[in-house]
Motif scaffolding. Structure first.
Motif, PDB file in Angstrom:
ATOM      1  N   GLY A  55      -6.060  -8.621   7.148  1.00  0.00           N
ATOM      2  CA  GLY A  55      -6.680  -7.937   6.032  1.00  0.00           C
ATOM      3  C   GLY A  55      -7.220  -6.577   6.431  1.00  0.00           C
ATOM      4  N   TYR A  56      -7.006  -5.595   5.573  1.00  0.00           N
ATOM      5  CA  TYR A  56      -7.424  -4.233   5.839  1.00  0.00           C
ATOM      6  C   TYR A  56      -8.100  -3.647   4.604  1.00  0.00           C
ATOM      7  CZ  TYR A  56      -4.051  -4.598   9.640  1.00  0.00           C
ATOM      8  OH  TYR A  56      -3.367  -4.999  10.746  1.00  0.00           O
ATOM      9  N   ILE A  57      -8.980  -2.710   4.833  1.00  0.00           N
ATOM     10  CA  ILE A  57      -9.504  -1.872   3.759  1.00  0.00           C
ATOM     11  C   ILE A  57      -9.004  -0.470   4.046  1.00  0.00           C
ATOM     12  CG2 ILE A  57     -11.568  -0.877   2.715  1.00  0.00           C
ATOM     13  CD1 ILE A  57     -13.000  -3.471   3.265  1.00  0.00           C
ATOM     14  N   GLN A  58      -8.412   0.160   3.038  1.00  0.00           N
ATOM     15  CA  GLN A  58      -7.847   1.488   3.219  1.00  0.00           C
ATOM     16  C   GLN A  58      -8.399   2.439   2.176  1.00  0.00           C
ATOM     17  OE1 GLN A  58      -3.573   0.903   2.968  1.00  0.00           O
ATOM     18  NE2 GLN A  58      -3.433   0.816   5.203  1.00  0.00           N
ATOM     19  N   ILE A  59      -8.556   3.690   2.587  1.00  0.00           N
ATOM     20  CA  ILE A  59      -8.824   4.770   1.650  1.00  0.00           C
ATOM     21  C   ILE A  59      -7.523   5.552   1.569  1.00  0.00           C
ATOM     22  CG2 ILE A  59     -10.155   6.841   1.158  1.00  0.00           C
ATOM     23  CD1 ILE A  59     -12.402   5.708   2.880  1.00  0.00           C
ATOM     24  N   ILE A  60      -7.002   5.660   0.350  1.00  0.00           N
ATOM     25  CA  ILE A  60      -5.753   6.393   0.165  1.00  0.00           C
ATOM     26  C   ILE A  60      -5.971   7.524  -0.823  1.00  0.00           C
ATOM     27  CG2 ILE A  60      -4.294   4.410   0.706  1.00  0.00           C
ATOM     28  CD1 ILE A  60      -3.710   4.184  -2.292  1.00  0.00           C
ATOM     29  N   GLU A  61      -5.202   8.561  -0.645  1.00  0.00           N
ATOM     30  CA  GLU A  61      -5.218   9.686  -1.576  1.00  0.00           C
ATOM     31  C   GLU A  61      -3.964   9.579  -2.422  1.00  0.00           C
ATOM     32  OE1 GLU A  61      -5.362  14.566  -1.450  1.00  0.00           O
ATOM     33  OE2 GLU A  61      -4.825  13.450   0.345  1.00  0.00           O
ATOM     34  N   ALA A  62      -4.147   9.478  -3.722  1.00  0.00           N
ATOM     35  CA  ALA A  62      -3.034   9.400  -4.657  1.00  0.00           C
ATOM     36  C   ALA A  62      -3.159  10.592  -5.592  1.00  0.00           C
ATOM     37  CB  ALA A  62      -3.065   8.091  -5.425  1.00  0.00           C
ATOM     38  N   GLY A  63      -2.441  11.659  -5.287  1.00  0.00           N
ATOM     39  CA  GLY A  63      -2.603  12.892  -6.056  1.00  0.00           C
ATOM     40  C   GLY A  63      -3.966  13.485  -5.779  1.00  0.00           C
ATOM     41  N   ASP A  64      -4.808  13.586  -6.816  1.00  0.00           N
ATOM     42  CA  ASP A  64      -6.167  14.117  -6.665  1.00  0.00           C
ATOM     43  C   ASP A  64      -7.215  13.009  -6.654  1.00  0.00           C
ATOM     44  OD1 ASP A  64      -5.179  16.681  -6.642  1.00  0.00           O
ATOM     45  OD2 ASP A  64      -5.320  16.907  -8.811  1.00  0.00           O
ATOM     46  N   VAL A  65      -6.782  11.756  -6.651  1.00  0.00           N
ATOM     47  CA  VAL A  65      -7.695  10.621  -6.727  1.00  0.00           C
ATOM     48  C   VAL A  65      -7.736   9.925  -5.362  1.00  0.00           C
ATOM     49  CG1 VAL A  65      -8.119   8.412  -7.874  1.00  0.00           C
ATOM     50  CG2 VAL A  65      -7.117  10.298  -9.153  1.00  0.00           C
ATOM     51  N   TYR A  66      -8.932   9.498  -4.974  1.00  0.00           N
ATOM     52  CA  TYR A  66      -9.107   8.739  -3.743  1.00  0.00           C
ATOM     53  C   TYR A  66      -9.456   7.307  -4.122  1.00  0.00           C
ATOM     54  CZ  TYR A  66      -9.144  13.223  -1.400  1.00  0.00           C
ATOM     55  OH  TYR A  66      -8.799  14.460  -0.925  1.00  0.00           O
ATOM     56  N   LEU A  67      -8.675   6.348  -3.588  1.00  0.00           N
ATOM     57  CA  LEU A  67      -8.865   4.950  -3.915  1.00  0.00           C
ATOM     58  C   LEU A  67      -9.221   4.160  -2.663  1.00  0.00           C
ATOM     59  CD1 LEU A  67      -5.688   4.450  -6.117  1.00  0.00           C
ATOM     60  CD2 LEU A  67      -8.012   4.764  -6.930  1.00  0.00           C
TER      61      LEU A  67
END
Length: 120
Positions: A55-67
């Motif tokens: 299991g991982y927690i990730q911060i991803i950038e999708a266009g101009d949004v950070y999830l």
């Protein structure tokens, strides 16, 4: 005797050829997969943290949004949405190690490295 020696050499040559073919195939597949994963200009993984065995927690950038997402073996779940202001800036790595002479003793090298580490 010569016949068995010839067979041994032939088997060793075939073994080395199979190993080389395996190495080349693995490198080709790695380059291909790396190219497939880097093909996106709109998605980028900012940070990953392992929280369990799979299991991982990730911060991803999708266009101009950070999830912030949770990723496990069978499931991906959105945890939060962030703005760029909420992200902490990357800390530059300015703790460059000193020049090390390979003729020095281990103790001398360790002392040089200790001097460059941040104080607590």
């Amino acid at each position: 005797m010569w016949k068995s020696l010839g067979q041994l050499i032939w088997v060793l040559i075939l073994f080395v050829l199979v190993l080389l073919l395996t190495l080349l195939t693995t490198r080709f597949l790695a380059k291909y997969q790396r190219g497939q994963m880097q093909g996106s200009q709109n998605l980028r993984i900012i940070e990953t943290m392992r929280v369990s065995a799979n299991g991982y927690i990730q911060i991803i950038e999708a266009g101009d949004v950070y999830l912030v997402i949770a990723v496990s073996k069978d499931h991906i779940e959105k945890l939060a949405e962030l703005t760029k202001d909420q992200l902490k800036p990357e800390v530059p790595s300015n703790t460059a190690l000193p020049n090390i002479d390979m003729g020095e003793s281990f103790h001398d090298i360790l002392d040089k490295v200790k001097k460059h580490l941040p104080k607590k």
